[in-house]
Design an enzyme around this catalytic site. Sequence first.
Site, PDB file in Angstrom:
ATOM      1  N   LYS A  63      86.325  65.766 -77.142  1.00 11.67           N
ATOM      2  CA  LYS A  63      85.119  66.608 -77.737  1.00 11.67           C
ATOM      3  C   LYS A  63      84.916  67.642 -76.601  1.00 11.67           C
ATOM      4  CE  LYS A  63      81.800  63.352 -75.451  1.00 11.67           C
ATOM      5  NZ  LYS A  63      81.427  64.167 -74.376  1.00 11.67           N
TER       6      LYS A  63
ATOM      7  N   LYS B 293      80.091  60.102 -71.607  1.00 11.94           N
ATOM      8  CA  LYS B 293      80.458  61.124 -71.115  1.00 11.94           C
ATOM      9  C   LYS B 293      79.382  62.301 -71.059  1.00 11.94           C
ATOM     10  CE  LYS B 293      84.387  58.827 -70.692  1.00 11.94           C
ATOM     11  NZ  LYS B 293      83.778  57.554 -70.220  1.00 11.94           N
ATOM     12  N   ASP B 294      79.835  63.236 -70.186  1.00 17.94           N
ATOM     13  CA  ASP B 294      78.910  64.635 -69.902  1.00 17.94           C
ATOM     14  C   ASP B 294      78.899  65.414 -71.341  1.00 17.94           C
ATOM     15  OD1 ASP B 294      80.047  63.675 -67.191  1.00 17.94           O
ATOM     16  OD2 ASP B 294      78.364  65.011 -66.670  1.00 17.94           O
ATOM     17  N   LYS B 295      77.897  65.890 -71.563  1.00 17.02           N
ATOM     18  CA  LYS B 295      77.810  66.977 -72.661  1.00 17.02           C
ATOM     19  C   LYS B 295      78.504  68.140 -72.160  1.00 17.02           C
ATOM     20  CE  LYS B 295      74.961  69.929 -75.509  1.00 17.02           C
ATOM     21  NZ  LYS B 295      73.488  70.402 -75.730  1.00 17.02           N
TER      22      LYS B 295
ATOM     23  N   LYS C 164      80.324  73.783 -63.485  1.00 19.27           N
ATOM     24  CA  LYS C 164      79.924  73.877 -64.986  1.00 19.27           C
ATOM     25  C   LYS C 164      79.491  75.388 -65.351  1.00 19.27           C
ATOM     26  CE  LYS C 164      78.922  69.041 -65.702  1.00 19.27           C
ATOM     27  NZ  LYS C 164      78.185  68.112 -66.327  1.00 19.27           N
TER      28      LYS C 164
END
Length: 635
Positions: A314, A343-345, A181
């Site tokens: 998103k 869901k992950d940010k 990430k």
Amino acid sequence: MSGRPCSWLFRVTLAAAALLRPEQRARPLAARPAARPRSLVPGFLGALKMEMTEMTGVSLKRGSLAVEDNDSLTPAEEAKRQKVSEGWLTKGQDGIDNNSPPSCENVPGLPKVVSAGKRKKHSGAPLQEEEEEEEDGLSEEGEEEGEAESFADMMKHGLTELDVGITKFVSSHQGFSGILKERYSDFVVHEIGKDGRISHLDDLSIPVDEEDPSEDVFTVLTAEEKQRLEELQLFKNKETSVAIEVVEDTKEKRTVIHQAIKSLFPGLETKTEDREGKKYIVAYHAAGKKALANPRKHSWPKSRGSYCHFVLYKENKDTMDAINVLSKYLRVKPNIFSYMGTKDKRAITVQEIAVLKITAQRLAHLNKCLMNFKLGNFSYQKNPLKLGELQGNHFTVVLRNITGTDDQVEQAMNSLKEIGFINYYGMQRFGTTAVPTYQVGRAILQNSWAEVMDLILKPRSGAEKGYLVRCREEWAKTKDPAAALRKLPVKRCVEGQLLRGLSKYGMKNIVSAFGIIPRNNRLMYIHSYQSYVWNNMVSKRIEEYGLTPVPGDLVLKGATATYIEEEDVNNYSIHDVVMPLPGFDVIYPKHKISDAYREMLTADNLDIDNMRHKIRDYSLSGAYRKIIIRPQNVS
């Protein structure tokens, strides 16, 4: 090429997967090797696909993984900020198109340093529709961004994997390290529905519906009229009605104004009045403050399903934040939305959402005014979505600055293919600040409501937005909920909701004050505690008995857990073994780990034989979860 950094792109369909070694993940991020100029970075090229099945409770999850070269982008392409576009609306069973995910410069926060071993990240906050107390006014336009958060700052004070019971590995190979990430576009998630279909945003059209008003409803009102109507809708002034003059008086024009007010401002009714020879549309409240919570029932066609389902794309926002933004723009409460999983940010994610009695036409209109969101694939259905109804998620993950050798990478991939990984609940389940969510959950289960209030509101170390820091300082200094609330421009966060509850119900009724927080957010805390116990017990189970089934272990037959008997041990593998999340409706293994469960809960002042709570919402029934997950069909 030993020790030289490079990039990998993984495609994974898991309930969640990340390959991390705790001791390396906890290293200061500044210590990671600097990225080399792109021209010097050698690239691995490989392709790895896999499918997997996972049992969580009684839900099945399966999927696939692929690895691709990520060095094909030019620096110009990489630097380009690809906004949501139809070129990124994806199709096909394998998930993402073969291009790399959109890149983004100036991504807030720093990346995680990771190392391959075998770790499971699992995200999920429960969601159900919930009656919520009256909401405060909509917040300011710029509230979402605030001060940039530094991931490195957070992790100085935040949790490590060791803190939440993630301590064991399925294999003894050396593994390799890399950065996960570095950009949020390095982590792409596509939800897999219970029918096995991967969610893609590939259709922006609106279902044809003769009941829908014309597109003119979005333009017929002036900005000033919308402002007055919103203030009326949210009781922000003392007006009991708003009158809008009909300048070009035709029946069609009046109809459009009526439709615009009723569809854009739920809770308001309209009527036409003659005043001194002029026609006015008068807007007024239908049924007091409660009308805002419940969309108008009589305006919804009976032939149409009550829920509009849609696919939400998103970027860099978690699911609950996204729903707060959508509810703000639609002027409705967040609790009319439902979904199958959070869901992950720090990611690009695609998932299905359902909303009660909001038309596809209104939802599609948001595409014109929201950044980093896209809504599409609309359909009307009879039912909402429920948490956990999904089979899993399909991940496309880029690991950058790989420092391992080819052999180390190969070993890690073979281990993943042949053994799998421990099905730990990942770090996002426990929060990012110095106050873990499982501590709040434990206090709820203990009925220690003053501690619940203190844990949520007290100052804590680590990176937080400035207004939240100021709110906590005010609370610590004055214990005045109204004063602390005034420091918050964002009233819809958990802290704001709790402070509003305390202002309304008083400091002696913390249970009711806490109840103002939407139900799914409240349950997230106790589920976090269950996950914390499960992680610790699985680590003890593997330490005690290794990676082979033993008599007294649990396996699922259908939805029912049964014990492995001595004579049946050879009929099972470690991939069949499940462990319980604590609750009143589960059984525990018949070996040392049963005592370990009892000791851990006793130490936390909880009774393992009585997991029912006097408040029904906080009674835990429990569930079963496989301890090892192995991908299938790896090629």
